[in-house]
Scaffold this motif. Sequence first.
Motif, PDB file in Angstrom:
ATOM      1  N   GLY A   1      44.504  29.957  35.700  1.00 15.74           N
ATOM      2  CA  GLY A   1      44.659  31.642  35.660  1.00 15.74           C
ATOM      3  C   GLY A   1      43.432  32.563  36.021  1.00 15.74           C
ATOM      4  O   GLY A   1      43.213  32.386  37.284  1.00 15.74           O
ATOM      5  N   ASP A   2      42.846  33.066  35.301  1.00 13.46           N
ATOM      6  CA  ASP A   2      41.653  33.968  35.217  1.00 13.46           C
ATOM      7  C   ASP A   2      40.444  32.998  35.486  1.00 13.46           C
ATOM      8  O   ASP A   2      39.415  33.675  35.809  1.00 13.46           O
TER       9      ASP A   2
ATOM     10  N   VAL B   1      46.466  26.465  38.557  1.00 12.40           N
ATOM     11  CA  VAL B   1      45.302  25.552  38.172  1.00 12.40           C
ATOM     12  C   VAL B   1      44.663  25.382  39.523  1.00 12.40           C
ATOM     13  O   VAL B   1      45.200  24.535  40.469  1.00 12.40           O
ATOM     14  N   THR B   2      43.260  25.457  39.449  1.00 11.70           N
ATOM     15  CA  THR B   2      42.554  24.729  40.676  1.00 11.70           C
ATOM     16  C   THR B   2      41.666  23.516  39.966  1.00 11.70           C
ATOM     17  O   THR B   2      41.077  23.576  38.754  1.00 11.70           O
TER      18      THR B   2
ATOM     19  N   ILE C   1      37.056  31.761  47.217  1.00 10.26           N
ATOM     20  CA  ILE C   1      37.741  32.170  45.970  1.00 10.26           C
ATOM     21  C   ILE C   1      38.302  33.592  46.204  1.00 10.26           C
ATOM     22  O   ILE C   1      37.570  34.386  46.409  1.00 10.26           O
ATOM     23  N   PHE C   2      39.428  33.592  46.164  1.00 10.02           N
ATOM     24  CA  PHE C   2      40.221  35.197  46.135  1.00 10.02           C
ATOM     25  C   PHE C   2      40.628  35.458  44.758  1.00 10.02           C
ATOM     26  O   PHE C   2      41.347  34.670  44.187  1.00 10.02           O
ATOM     27  N   VAL C   3      40.460  36.896  44.638  1.00 12.69           N
ATOM     28  CA  VAL C   3      41.286  37.226  43.126  1.00 12.69           C
ATOM     29  C   VAL C   3      42.128  38.477  43.456  1.00 12.69           C
ATOM     30  O   VAL C   3      41.802  39.368  44.417  1.00 12.69           O
TER      31      VAL C   3
ATOM     32  N   ALA D   1      33.744  29.919  34.542  1.00 15.33           N
ATOM     33  CA  ALA D   1      33.598  31.034  35.105  1.00 15.33           C
ATOM     34  C   ALA D   1      35.121  32.004  35.121  1.00 15.33           C
ATOM     35  O   ALA D   1      35.831  31.331  35.867  1.00 15.33           O
ATOM     36  N   ARG D   2      35.097  33.137  34.668  1.00 15.83           N
ATOM     37  CA  ARG D   2      36.207  33.789  34.620  1.00 15.83           C
ATOM     38  C   ARG D   2      36.269  35.202  35.170  1.00 15.83           C
ATOM     39  O   ARG D   2      35.155  35.761  34.878  1.00 15.83           O
ATOM     40  N   THR D   3      37.314  35.641  35.671  1.00 14.14           N
ATOM     41  CA  THR D   3      37.193  37.116  36.041  1.00 14.14           C
ATOM     42  C   THR D   3      37.090  38.275  34.827  1.00 14.14           C
ATOM     43  O   THR D   3      37.623  38.127  33.745  1.00 14.14           O
ATOM     44  N   VAL D   4      36.312  39.248  35.158  1.00 11.56           N
ATOM     45  CA  VAL D   4      36.171  40.195  34.182  1.00 11.56           C
ATOM     46  C   VAL D   4      37.250  41.038  33.568  1.00 11.56           C
ATOM     47  O   VAL D   4      37.424  41.310  32.543  1.00 11.56           O
ATOM     48  N   ASP D   5      38.144  41.249  34.391  1.00 11.74           N
ATOM     49  CA  ASP D   5      39.469  41.844  34.100  1.00 11.74           C
ATOM     50  C   ASP D   5      40.720  40.877  33.665  1.00 11.74           C
ATOM     51  O   ASP D   5      41.454  41.651  33.638  1.00 11.74           O
TER      52      ASP D   5
END
Length: 247
Positions: free
Chosen positions: A72-73, A91-92, A203-205, A220-224
């Motif tokens: 996920g994030d 899942v990566t 890595i695209f988000v 490492a996870r996205t801040v949002d």
Amino acid sequence: MIHYKTDEQLIAIRRTGRIVSACHREIAARIKPGVTTLEINKFADAFMRKHGARPAQIGYKGYPFATCASVGDVVCHGFPSAVPLKEGQIVTIDMVAELNGWMADSAWTYAVGKVSLEVERLMKATKQALYRGIAHAVEGKRLGDVGYAVQQIADREGYSVVEEFIGHGIGRRMHEDPQVFHRGKPGTGKWLRKGMVITIEPIFVLGDPHVRIDNDGWTARTVDGTWGAQYEHTVAVRDGEPIILTR
């Protein structure tokens, strides 16, 4: 310092890469709701060892697992977990194998069951960007050309590129020169020369590209909280068509 590989050394890396790619094919058949990433990690560890390779991530700067499993994030470096995967997640799985002293590295994002159209589109664009970048990994191009090719897909499709994590050279060591950025300007950066072996791993988000690191020092996870996808191959630069060593 960039280490240029001979044809014999490229063959050795390709042998390692075949183990990595074969392991990913097996993992693709195992990813489903209810499976845990700890189970996937255990499988990948045993698979690499069964084929004579060493899971090179174990012990790297203290990392304790054979794979990174990012759900996920979590965009990269996630720890395998005992929490079952759920329908609709992604899942990566990222792994590095070493065989006879030579390493190969590949990451792949997998859908858990059926995912939303939004997430499916994210995965498709990220994978497309990987192969667009690879197409520019040839003698006479520059690293800025690779980054620009990846960036063009992100800009066109409306995604952000996580810039904190980049590709790299690989061979006897997991991380060698040069650094491979996933944004860039055409005609800039180091020249690509025959014998270079690099990873390309965009890595695209869906949202903000900035990340934070969990207390474990790795995850490492996205801040949002928005989701990200990553695809990675180990690639040999040639005079002409590049060779994907982890196809």
